[in-house]
Design a protein around this motif. Structure first.
Motif, mmCIF file in Angstrom:
data_model
loop_
_atom_site.group_PDB
_atom_site.id
_atom_site.type_symbol
_atom_site.label_atom_id
_atom_site.label_comp_id
_atom_site.label_asym_id
_atom_site.label_seq_id
_atom_site.Cartn_x
_atom_site.Cartn_y
_atom_site.Cartn_z
ATOM 1 N N ALA A 191 5.583 4.987 -5.373
ATOM 2 C CA ALA A 191 5.913 4.484 -3.955
ATOM 3 C C ALA A 191 7.228 3.591 -4.214
ATOM 4 C CB ALA A 191 5.005 4.059 -3.096
ATOM 5 N N GLY A 192 7.143 2.925 -5.629
ATOM 6 C CA GLY A 192 7.921 1.705 -6.009
ATOM 7 C C GLY A 192 6.944 0.285 -5.953
ATOM 8 N N SER A 194 -0.354 -4.642 -5.445
ATOM 9 C CA SER A 194 -0.335 -3.407 -5.116
ATOM 10 C C SER A 194 -1.533 -2.727 -5.165
ATOM 11 C CB SER A 194 0.895 -2.898 -6.146
ATOM 12 O OG SER A 194 0.135 -2.821 -7.290
ATOM 13 N N THR A 195 -1.592 -1.719 -4.351
ATOM 14 C CA THR A 195 -2.848 -0.871 -4.191
ATOM 15 C C THR A 195 -2.451 0.453 -3.713
ATOM 16 O OG1 THR A 195 -5.143 -0.715 -4.053
ATOM 17 C CG2 THR A 195 -3.481 -1.719 -2.264
ATOM 18 N N HIS A 196 -3.160 1.438 -4.173
ATOM 19 C CA HIS A 196 -2.897 2.783 -3.584
ATOM 20 C C HIS A 196 -4.529 3.026 -2.868
ATOM 21 C CE1 HIS A 196 -4.605 3.936 -7.518
ATOM 22 N NE2 HIS A 196 -5.557 4.516 -6.876
ATOM 23 N N GLU A 197 -5.179 2.140 -2.636
ATOM 24 C CA GLU A 197 -6.619 2.169 -1.930
ATOM 25 C C GLU A 197 -6.565 1.548 -0.710
ATOM 26 O OE1 GLU A 197 -10.064 1.561 -4.750
ATOM 27 O OE2 GLU A 197 -8.636 0.697 -5.796
ATOM 28 N N GLY A 248 10.039 4.308 -2.538
ATOM 29 C CA GLY A 248 11.046 3.250 -2.203
ATOM 30 C C GLY A 248 11.416 2.548 -1.192
ATOM 31 N N ARG A 249 10.736 3.208 0.064
ATOM 32 C CA ARG A 249 11.259 2.606 1.365
ATOM 33 C C ARG A 249 9.765 1.848 1.776
ATOM 34 N NH1 ARG A 249 11.766 6.145 5.190
ATOM 35 N NH2 ARG A 249 10.780 7.896 4.070
ATOM 36 N N VAL A 250 10.256 0.836 2.467
ATOM 37 C CA VAL A 250 9.064 0.199 3.245
ATOM 38 C C VAL A 250 9.029 0.740 4.805
ATOM 39 C CG1 VAL A 250 8.544 -2.318 4.399
ATOM 40 C CG2 VAL A 250 9.399 -2.041 2.138
ATOM 41 N N LEU A 251 7.994 1.660 5.224
ATOM 42 C CA LEU A 251 7.957 2.309 6.167
ATOM 43 C C LEU A 251 7.595 1.086 7.320
ATOM 44 C CD1 LEU A 251 5.795 5.422 5.129
ATOM 45 C CD2 LEU A 251 8.517 5.022 5.351
ATOM 46 N N THR A 252 6.743 0.326 7.341
ATOM 47 C CA THR A 252 6.488 -0.863 8.059
ATOM 48 C C THR A 252 5.724 -1.686 7.627
ATOM 49 O OG1 THR A 252 5.726 -0.788 10.279
ATOM 50 C CG2 THR A 252 4.407 0.549 8.970
ATOM 51 N N LEU A 304 0.904 -1.241 -0.039
ATOM 52 C CA LEU A 304 -0.014 0.277 -0.027
ATOM 53 C C LEU A 304 0.783 1.371 0.047
ATOM 54 C CD1 LEU A 304 -2.714 1.162 0.159
ATOM 55 C CD2 LEU A 304 -2.676 1.168 2.693
ATOM 56 N N GLY A 305 0.316 2.062 -0.765
ATOM 57 C CA GLY A 305 1.282 3.346 -0.866
ATOM 58 C C GLY A 305 0.704 4.334 -2.243
#
Length: 258
Positions: free
Chosen positions: A44-45, A199-202, A219-223, A39-40
């Motif tokens: 975001a990559g 992958s989704t932005h929803e 490009g970073r995995v935040l969590t 999600l992003g």
């Protein structure tokens, strides 16, 4: 403990070595038999990550393993028997019928220059029926609407009978009824043992469907972790840079923004 089907180990990748990489030291572990959402926001990559899984892009450094075997050790045929993709869209230069197009999903199982068998045709047609478009089997793919084409792409991926199903923004061209149909189909696939990475932005789709969620930005995995713990007001506001609220109705969480 659920075994990992797919792992990223210190993966570094970019499109231009004179610029900062998209991923730098990416570590991920995808659990078998679960649905995971990436999600992003746009950029975001997310799609890049899926293309690395498919072997379409090669990491600069690090390792990507499927069933503990590096992706590059698989032949294209063997990888096609393990992984399939439902893309956002796809250009179709030839006037295939819908059934002919879905039969392309059987290619990893055919010998060189081999023609699809009756069993292959049955599998392809059953995939169309699962997607609720069996009546379109003899239509030209060039005459379909955007939503119908998306469902055909999904049917082709199902005909491939993958262990790992990748989806890139799977609902981007679908109306509400087809979104609901796709969600139900993906749940059934998971229950039958298919591992799903989408992958989704929803955020709403992640909440409705996924067991686990990976939050990405630039490009970073935040969590990453269980979806209910990842899809929060704080996390969504951070990655989308707008105030996001979560509301509850009938015991379910929904997303609202201002």
């Amino acid at each position: 403990m659920t075994p990992s089907l797919l792992t990223f180990q210190e993966v570094r990748f970019g499109y231009n070595r004179t610029e900062a990489p998209v991923f730098d030291g990416l570590d991920l572990s995808l659990k078998e038999g679960r649905i995971t959402a990436i999600l992003g926001p746009n950029g975001a990559g997310k799609t890049t990550l899926l293309y690395l899984v498919l072997g379409w892009l090669k990491p600069w450094a690090g390792k990507i393993c499927l069933l503990d075997i590096p992706i590059e050790n698989y032949s294209r045929r063997a990888l096609g028997q393990h992984i399939s993709l439902i893309p956002q869209s796809e250009h179709t230069p030839f006037e295939y019928t819908v059934l002919e197009y879905v039969l392309l999903g059987r290619a990893p199982y055919l010998p060189p220059l081999g023609a699809p068998s009756q069993d292959d045709e049955k599998i392809a047609y059953e995939a169309l029926v699962k997607m609720g478009i069996g009546d379109l089997y003899d239509h030209s793919i060039l005459t379909l609407s955007g939503g119908e084409r998306q469902m055909v792409l999904a049917a082709r991926a199902l005909a491939q009978e993958p262990k790992l199903l990748l989806l890139d923004e799977p609902t981007s061209h679908l109306d509400l009824s087809n979104k609901v149909r796709l969600v139900h189909i993906l749940r059934k696939l998971k229950n039958s043992g298919t591992t799903i990475l989408m992958s989704t932005h929803e955020p709403e789709l992640a909440l409705a469907l996924s067991d686990d969620t990976i939050l990405m930005e630039k490009g970073r995995v935040l969590t990453s972790g269980r979806t209910a713990e990842m899809v929060t007001e704080e996390n969504l506001s951070k990655i989308y840079h707008i105030p996001v609220k979560t509301v509850f109705a009938d015991g379910k969480k929904f997303i609202a923004w201002m």
